[in-house]
Design a protein around this motif. Structure first.
Motif, PDB file in Angstrom:
ATOM      1  N   UNK A   1      -0.220   5.769  -1.665  1.00 15.76           N
ATOM      2  CA  UNK A   1      -0.857   5.899  -0.359  1.00 15.76           C
ATOM      3  C   UNK A   1       0.096   6.646   0.569  1.00 15.76           C
ATOM      4  N   UNK A   2      -0.377   7.697   1.179  1.00 17.90           N
ATOM      5  CA  UNK A   2       0.434   8.466   2.112  1.00 17.90           C
ATOM      6  C   UNK A   2      -0.172   8.403   3.504  1.00 17.90           C
TER       7      UNK A   2
ATOM      8  N   UNK B   1       2.381  11.354   9.224  1.00 15.33           N
ATOM      9  CA  UNK B   1       3.783  11.643   8.958  1.00 15.33           C
ATOM     10  C   UNK B   1       4.731  10.487   9.224  1.00 15.33           C
ATOM     11  N   UNK B   2       4.218   9.367   9.700  1.00 19.87           N
ATOM     12  CA  UNK B   2       5.066   8.211   9.989  1.00 19.87           C
ATOM     13  C   UNK B   2       5.304   7.407   8.726  1.00 19.87           C
ATOM     14  N   UNK B   3       6.432   6.721   8.705  1.00 14.28           N
ATOM     15  CA  UNK B   3       6.728   5.801   7.617  1.00 14.28           C
ATOM     16  C   UNK B   3       5.880   4.550   7.800  1.00 14.28           C
ATOM     17  N   UNK B   4       5.704   3.798   6.715  1.00 17.56           N
ATOM     18  CA  UNK B   4       4.814   2.634   6.763  1.00 17.56           C
ATOM     19  C   UNK B   4       5.203   1.649   7.842  1.00 17.56           C
TER      20      UNK B   4
ATOM     21  N   UNK C   1       0.821  -1.200   0.000  1.00 18.27           N
ATOM     22  CA  UNK C   1       0.000   0.000   0.000  1.00 18.27           C
ATOM     23  C   UNK C   1       0.866   1.264   0.000  1.00 18.27           C
ATOM     24  N   UNK C   2       1.974   1.227   0.717  1.00 19.16           N
ATOM     25  CA  UNK C   2       2.847   2.391   0.817  1.00 19.16           C
ATOM     26  C   UNK C   2       3.736   2.573  -0.415  1.00 19.16           C
TER      27      UNK C   2
END
Length: 94
Positions: free
Chosen positions: A63-64, A68-71, A52-53
């Motif tokens: 997909x964001x 603000x966190x990384x996947x 998804x990321x």
């Protein structure tokens, strides 16, 4: 001999599913097996979150995260995400 732990490959079913994949698309088949409470659902949810990321969605955009966190920093929400596999830590069944 009857082996209750044996796996059966159903080639016809796989071919039927793959026939529905648009030409040119890449496909990866992942089989995750193991005893209960050993992380199968977590692993599958992890794969989904990664895809998804990193993959372009049907709408045409990546997909964001709105936090603000990384996947991979959002692991505590993996099983609360739409389309994820239900899992929780520990040895007791859900």
């Amino acid at each position: 001999e009857d082996d209750s732990y044996a796996f059966t490959f159903h080639e016809e079913e796989l071919n039927e599913i793959l026939s529905k994949v648009p030409a040119g698309w890449k496909v990866c088949v992942v089989s995750v097996v193991g005893a209960f409470r050993t992380g199968k659902s977590f692993l599958l949810s992890w794969f989904l979150r990664y895809l998804e990321a990193h993959c372009i969605q049907r709408g045409g955009s990546k997909s964001d995260s709105d936090d603000g966190k990384k996947w991979f920093e959002r692991v505590q929400t993996l099983n609360r995400h739409e389309g994820s596999f239900d899992w929780r830590g520990g040895k007791e069944r859900n």
